[in-house]
Design an enzyme around this catalytic site. Structure first.
Site, mmCIF file in Angstrom:
data_model
loop_
_atom_site.group_PDB
_atom_site.id
_atom_site.type_symbol
_atom_site.label_atom_id
_atom_site.label_comp_id
_atom_site.label_asym_id
_atom_site.label_seq_id
_atom_site.Cartn_x
_atom_site.Cartn_y
_atom_site.Cartn_z
ATOM 1 N N CYS A 1 2.326 4.267 2.347
ATOM 2 C CA CYS A 1 0.882 4.378 2.127
ATOM 3 C C CYS A 1 0.131 3.250 2.841
ATOM 4 C CB CYS A 1 0.598 4.349 0.622
ATOM 5 S SG CYS A 1 -1.132 4.120 0.175
ATOM 6 N N CYS B 1 -2.367 1.254 0.677
ATOM 7 C CA CYS B 1 -1.628 0.385 -0.246
ATOM 8 C C CYS B 1 -1.299 -0.948 0.420
ATOM 9 C CB CYS B 1 -0.330 1.052 -0.690
ATOM 10 S SG CYS B 1 -0.533 2.605 -1.577
#
Length: 325
Positions: A32, A35
């Site tokens: 991600c 993230c």
């Protein structure tokens, strides 16, 4: 060393929800992108706000801890959940830095025993007195902890990071509460001078600096450290200055404090020439001397008040630094 706990099992997570008053949880995935982008912000909050059994920061990999992710209906990454007394208090989906910071600080202030959060009062810690200048916030969390440096500090006292810790100094705590705790302040070593380098995660507009100094009362004046008196401030330096180097560079602002400048919490507010501190990537604070005849200076906390800006542009910041050479 990071204070963030990497969750490796549902049992570990459940145990933390029971043992810690507040558990801040980052549900993420290795693949991600958002993230990874917000991870440094999360680590900064963890480093500055973690408190044993009060505030715990954890990370949960949704691919390896599918049971935990499913239990809490995690459908997007990153998702941040803040648990209070084991129950979900706040949920934030996406890499929204400001929402994350505001939510965590609000609950962190409550965990310290205050009735209002960082966002409400702007203080970030209920031990301080007075209100912040209108329109400005506590932006101390923008300090890059990994880059902090302090010269001429006595190693028997707290490290440089205690200076930007939002917790109540032990110097303001009474009796058994403060007894036995680590020395959460710094003192100069060979003489009264201290040199502090504070780099920031983004460019800042710095309005005010607050310095807390809580020398103890003692009969032997030679053993009592002094409060800072003369402080020279240098913005946008690429690194910490040496003491001799500072003597050759004009400070952007020099402030002299007197006894009347210190409030009931041992804090003095340093109002900066705001026009000189509009695009600041770092600050060097040079404590030149102390208010007294001693040989040591003590500093407990430093707070930065102003506005946050964008991520640093190295080219622009280099030009700003040249203005102060």
């Amino acid at each position: 060393m990071s204070k963030t706990v990497q969750i490796s099992s549902p049992a570990q997570f459940d145990a933390l929800l029971k043992s810690s008053k507040i558990v801040v949880t980052d549900f993420y995935a290795d693949w991600c992108g958002p993230c990874k982008a917000i991870a440094p912000v999360y680590e900064q909050l963890s480093a500055s706000l973690s408190r044993p059994n009060h505030i715990t920061f954890v990370k949960v990999n949704v691919d390896t801890q599918k049971e935990i992710a499913a239990k809490h209906n995690i459908t997007a990454m990153p998702t941040f959940m803040i648990f209070k007394q084991g129950q979900v208090d706040t949920e934030i989906q996406g890499a929204d830095r400001r929402k994350l910071q505001d939510a965590v600080k609000k609950l962190a202030a409550e965990a310290e025993g205050g009735s209002s959060g960082f966002g409400a009062s702007g203080s970030g810690s209920n031990w301080r007195t007075g209100d912040l200048p209108r329109g400005y916030n506590d932006i101390t969390d923008q300090v890059d902890l990994k880059g902090l440096e302090l010269l001429n500090a006595d190693s028997e006292f707290g490290g440089v990071r205690v200076l930007v810790d939002p917790s109540k100094p032990t110097g303001l705590q009474k009796g058994k509460v403060a007894a036995g705790k680590e020395k959460d302040w710094v003192e100069s070593d060979t003489d009264e001078q201290l040199m502090l380098f504070m780099p920031f995660q983004s460019t800042l507009k710095v309005h005010t600096l607050q310095i807390t100094s809580l020398p103890p009362t003692a009969k032997d004046d030679e053993e009592v450290p002094m409060r800072p008196k003369t402080i020279q401030i240098y913005p946008n330096r690429a690194h910490i200055l040496g003491f001799e180097e500072a003597d050759d560079i004009p400070a952007t602002q020099s402030i002299t404090l007197s006894e009347k400048d210190w409030d009931s919490t041992g804090t003095a507010s340093l109002s900066l020439r705001f026009v000189k501190f509009q695009n600041v990537s770092s600050l060097v604070l040079f404590i030149v001397d102390g208010d007294g005849e001693g040989e040591r200076v003590r500093v407990d906390r430093i707070r930065i008040i102003g506005e946050t800006g964008e991520k640093r542009d190295p080219g622009k910041l280099e030009k700003v630094g040249e203005d102060h050479d």
